[in-house]
Write a protein that holds these residues in place. Structure first.
Motif, PDB file in Angstrom:
ATOM      1  N   SER A   1       1.025  -1.257  -0.109  1.00 48.18           N
ATOM      2  CA  SER A   1      -0.011   0.020   0.122  1.00 48.18           C
ATOM      3  C   SER A   1       0.904   1.319   0.033  1.00 48.18           C
ATOM      4  O   SER A   1       0.617   2.151  -0.685  1.00 48.18           O
ATOM      5  CB  SER A   1      -0.923   0.034   1.321  1.00 48.18           C
ATOM      6  OG  SER A   1      -1.641   1.310   1.416  1.00 48.18           O
TER       7      SER A   1
ATOM      8  N   LEU B   1      -8.358   3.094   6.523  1.00 48.73           N
ATOM      9  CA  LEU B   1      -8.140   2.506   5.152  1.00 48.73           C
ATOM     10  C   LEU B   1      -8.750   3.277   4.017  1.00 48.73           C
ATOM     11  O   LEU B   1     -10.192   3.453   4.065  1.00 48.73           O
ATOM     12  CB  LEU B   1      -8.453   0.804   5.073  1.00 48.73           C
ATOM     13  CG  LEU B   1      -7.730  -0.002   5.794  1.00 48.73           C
ATOM     14  CD1 LEU B   1      -7.581   0.215   7.168  1.00 48.73           C
ATOM     15  CD2 LEU B   1      -8.216  -1.563   5.585  1.00 48.73           C
TER      16      LEU B   1
ATOM     17  N   THR C   1      -5.533   1.167   0.031  1.00 51.36           N
ATOM     18  CA  THR C   1      -5.327   0.070   1.225  1.00 51.36           C
ATOM     19  C   THR C   1      -6.296  -0.941   1.383  1.00 51.36           C
ATOM     20  O   THR C   1      -6.073  -2.088   1.471  1.00 51.36           O
ATOM     21  CB  THR C   1      -4.930   1.030   2.613  1.00 51.36           C
ATOM     22  OG1 THR C   1      -4.212   1.902   2.317  1.00 51.36           O
ATOM     23  CG2 THR C   1      -4.683   0.003   3.483  1.00 51.36           C
TER      24      THR C   1
ATOM     25  N   ASP D   1      -5.290  -4.762   1.114  1.00 49.10           N
ATOM     26  CA  ASP D   1      -5.868  -5.651   1.975  1.00 49.10           C
ATOM     27  C   ASP D   1      -6.556  -6.840   1.295  1.00 49.10           C
ATOM     28  O   ASP D   1      -6.273  -8.151   1.716  1.00 49.10           O
ATOM     29  CB  ASP D   1      -6.576  -4.852   3.110  1.00 49.10           C
ATOM     30  CG  ASP D   1      -6.994  -5.626   4.168  1.00 49.10           C
ATOM     31  OD1 ASP D   1      -5.880  -5.990   4.985  1.00 49.10           O
ATOM     32  OD2 ASP D   1      -8.052  -5.768   4.634  1.00 49.10           O
TER      33      ASP D   1
ATOM     34  N   VAL E   1       0.654   4.784   5.923  1.00 50.76           N
ATOM     35  CA  VAL E   1       1.213   4.397   4.453  1.00 50.76           C
ATOM     36  C   VAL E   1       1.555   5.461   3.701  1.00 50.76           C
ATOM     37  O   VAL E   1       1.764   5.131   2.416  1.00 50.76           O
ATOM     38  CB  VAL E   1       0.203   3.427   3.637  1.00 50.76           C
ATOM     39  CG1 VAL E   1      -0.150   2.046   4.386  1.00 50.76           C
ATOM     40  CG2 VAL E   1      -1.357   4.035   3.513  1.00 50.76           C
TER      41      VAL E   1
END
Ligand code: SF4
Length: 510
Positions: free
Chosen positions: A49, A191, A195, A199, A229
C-alpha cells in the motif's frame, strides 16, 4: 536516467527522487518475494500500500512513474529494460547491503545501474567505517558509537558536552506506571481505497499460512490494518507521539501492561523503515519538544539513543557482519520454535499476551521483544536463526538489517559481535516490569515443582548449561555467584524442571 525506488526507500524529500526531480521513477512490486516467509498480512499490506501511495503522490505532482507488478524483481527488470532498452537506472544502496545481487539482476536484464548512497540514515557508510577504523577487536560497542554520533551531529550537545551533563538517562527510564494510569490512545489510520484493495488482494494471494516443520497454521484474524502508509500519515504519527506520548515514553519505556500494547512508544518504526519519515525529522521534532519544555530530557534522550544510536548502529553492523550474523549460534541452541509462537496458545500469561498482540497487529514493543520473547527463546535454547525468521515474518517493521542484529546479536546472544552479555532473566524481571504474573496460572516465586514459572528453571538451567562459555564474562559474575550457592540436589531439580518444560512446549502443553 530513471530513479529506481525500492519498497523501503519511499522518500519524496530525500535521495535521488528529490535531487533529480525531472527523472522518471521506477517501482517494482515483486510478489513472489513476499512468499519467501509466512509474512504477517499487515506487513504485506503496509509495504504494497505504501508503494502504491508513493506512486500516486508522485504522479499527482506531475512525475512520470513506471510501476510494475511482477512475480520477481528479475521479471520486473526484464520488462522494464525491454520497454526502455537504452535507459540507466539509479538506485540508493539497499539499507542492509546486497548490492551485488541487484547488480547481477540488472545485468541479466541487459540494463545499466548507477548506485548512489542511501540518504535515509544519519550515519553514512564512510562515517561508520571511519569510526570503526583503528578500534581494537572486541566487537562493536553501541555506547561508543552513540557518543560519536552525538558529537558528529550536535544533537543534545552543548559546548561539546551532553545536554544535562549525562550521555544516558536509563536510570530514570525503568519505572512502571501507577495502577490508575490511563494509557494514551495509539493512533490508527483509516483504510482508503488503495489500502482496502491491497488488503483484500493480500488476503486472497497470501493466506498467511506457515509450514515450518513440524508445525502448521496461519496468522488467523488480525485486527484492521492501522499503520501509516503515506508521508503525510507518518508526519501525523510523529506529531501525535511528540504531543501525547513522548513525555511518558522515557520513564515507562521498559514497562509492560496487559491493557496497553503500545504504552507510550513512538510506533514510528514502520514509517522510519519504509523511508516515509527521515530519522533526522524524528530526532529534531523530539528535541524541539524538549526545548519547548513539553517533554523531559530522559524521554527525549531515550528517543535520540534509539534513533540516532541503536538504529543506525545495527544497520551498519549488519552491513559489515551479515555473514557472521546470518549463521551465528555460539551457544549451540538447537530447539525448534514452539508452536505457540504461531498460535499464542500457552498458559504462560506473558508470552500468550505478547504473541496474541503480534498475531493481531504484527507488532509488540521493544521490551516485550527482548525480555519476553527473546528471553524465553534464549533460556529455552531455541535455534536463533529460526527465531530470527519468525521475527522477520511476524513484525510489520522487520527487515533483515533490523531483526538479524537485534535477534541474533542482542536478543539471543548467538553472536557477541555487538553484545557483551545475554539478556536472560527469571520471572523476577517480568514481575517487576509488568502486570502479567498476577493472573498467570504459573507461580512466579517457584522455580521447580508443579506449576512453577517456566522462566525460573529455564533461567538457571541456561546458566548451568552455558557455564563454560559465560562464567568468565565479568558481567556475569554476580549471577554465577548465585548459581554457586545452589547445591547438587537443587541443580538436578532445575535441570529436571527445564527438561519437562521443553517437553511440554514440544507437545503443546506449556
Ligand atoms: Fe510469565 Fe512466569 Fe509471570 Fe507467568 S509467572 S506471567 S510465565 S513470568
Amino acid at each position: 536516467m530513471t530513479v529506481w525506488v525500492l519498497g523501503d526507500q519511499l522518500a519524496t524529500e530525500h535521495g535521488p527522487v528529490a535531487e533529480r526531480p525531472d527523472e522518471p521513477v521506477l517501482l517494482i512490486e515483486a510478489h513472489s518475494f513476499a512468499e519467501r516467509l509466512p509474512y504477517h498480512p499487515h506487513k504485506l499490506v503496509l509495504v504494497f500500500s505504501a508503494m502504491r501511495h508513493f506512486r500516486d503522490v508522485l504522479r499527482e505532482r506531475g512525475r512520470e512513474v513506471r510501476y510494475y507488478r511482477t512475480e520477481t524483481f528479475g521479471d520486473g527488470l526484464n520488462a522494464y529494460f525491454e520497454a526502455y532498452p537504452d535507459d540507466e537506472v539509479t538506485l540508493m544502496r539497499p539499507a542492509g547491503g546486497g548490492i551485488d545481487r541487484v547488480r547481477a539482476l540488472v545485468g541479466d536484464a541487459g540494463g545499466r545501474l548507477e548506485v548512489v548512497a542511501n540518504d535515509l540514515f544519519c550515519c553514512s557508510r564512510e562515517s561508520f567505517d571511519e569510526w570503526t577504523a583503528g578500534k581494537d577487536s572486541d566487537g562493536y560497542r553501541h555506547e561508543h558509537f552513540y557518543r560519536y554520533m552525538r558529537r558528529e551531529t550536535g544533537y543534545l550537545m552543548e559546548d561539546g558536552d551532553p545536554v544535562g551533563g549525562e550521555w544516558n538517562y536509563d536510570e530514570d527510564n525503568r519505572e512502571t506506571p501507577p495502577d490508575d494510569w490511563t494509557p494514551p490512545t495509539a493512533p490508527a489510520f483509516d483504510l482508503d481505497e488503495i489500502t482496502r484493495d491491497v488488503d483484500s488482494w493480500v488476503a486472497n494471494r497470501f493466506d498467511g499460512s506457515y509450514d515450518e516443520a513440524p508445525y502448521g497454521g496461519s496468522w488467523a484474524d488480525p485486527e484492521p490494518f492501522r499503520w501509516p502508509v503515506t508521508r503525510q500519515q507518518a508526519l501525523e504519527a510523529l506529531a501525535d507521539f511528540c504531543e501525547h506520548r513522548l513525555a511518558e515514553f522515557g520513564p515507562y519505556q521498559d514497562a509492560m501492561r496487559r491493557e496497553s500494547w503500545a504504552m507510550s512508544h513512538s510506533l514510528l518504526s514502520t514509517s522510519l523503515n519504509l523511508g516515509l519519515v527521515h530519522p533526522r525529522e524524528v530526532i529534531e521534532r523530539a528535541i524541539d519538544t524538549y526545548e519547548r519544555g513539553e517533554a523531559p530530557l530522559n524521554s527525549v534522550e531515550g528517543v535520540v539513543r534509539q534513533v540516532l544510536g541503536w538504529r543506525e548502529f545495527v544497520r551498519h553492523v549488519y552491513r559489515r557482519e551479515r555473514d557472521e550474523l546470518g549463521t551465528a549460534n555460539q551457544l549451540n541452541a538447537t530447539e525448534l520454535l514452539p508452536t505457540f509462537f504461531w498460535t499464542g496458545e500457552t498458559d504462560m500469561a506473558c508470552l500468550a499476551d505478547v504473541i496474541d498482540g503480534v498475531r493481531r497487529r504484527g507488532y509488540s514493543h521493544h521490551i516485550e521483544r527482548l525480555m519476553i520473547l527473546s528471553n524465553f527463546a534464549t533460556t529455552f535454547g531455541i535455534d536463533p536463526q529460526a527465531l530470527n525468521r519468525w521475527f522477520h515474518a511476524a513484525y510489520v517493521d522487520a527487515f533483515h538489517w533490523v531483526t538479524t542484529p537485534n535477534v541474533v546479536g542482542m536478543g539471543t546472544f548467538a553472536s557477541d559481535v555487538l553484545s557483551t552479555k545475554p539478556y536472560a532473566a527469571s520471572s523476577n524481571y517480568v514481575d517487576r516490569m509488568s502486570d502479567y504474573c498476577g493472573d498467570c496460572p504459573y507461580y512466579k516465586t517457584k522455580t521447580t515443582g508443579e506449576n512453577a514459572c517456566p522462566f525460573n528453571a529455564l533461567y538457571w538451567d541456561f546458566l548451568g548449561r552455558n557455564e563454560d562459555r559465560l562464567r568468565s564474562n565479568h558481567r556475569m559474575g554476580l549471577v554465577y555467584s548465585h548459581w554457586d550457592d545452589k547445591d547438587d540436589q537443587e541443580r538436578d531439580a532445575i535441570r529436571d524442571r527445564a527438561a519437562s518444560i521443553r517437553q511440554q512446549a514440544r507437545t503443546g502443553d506449556l
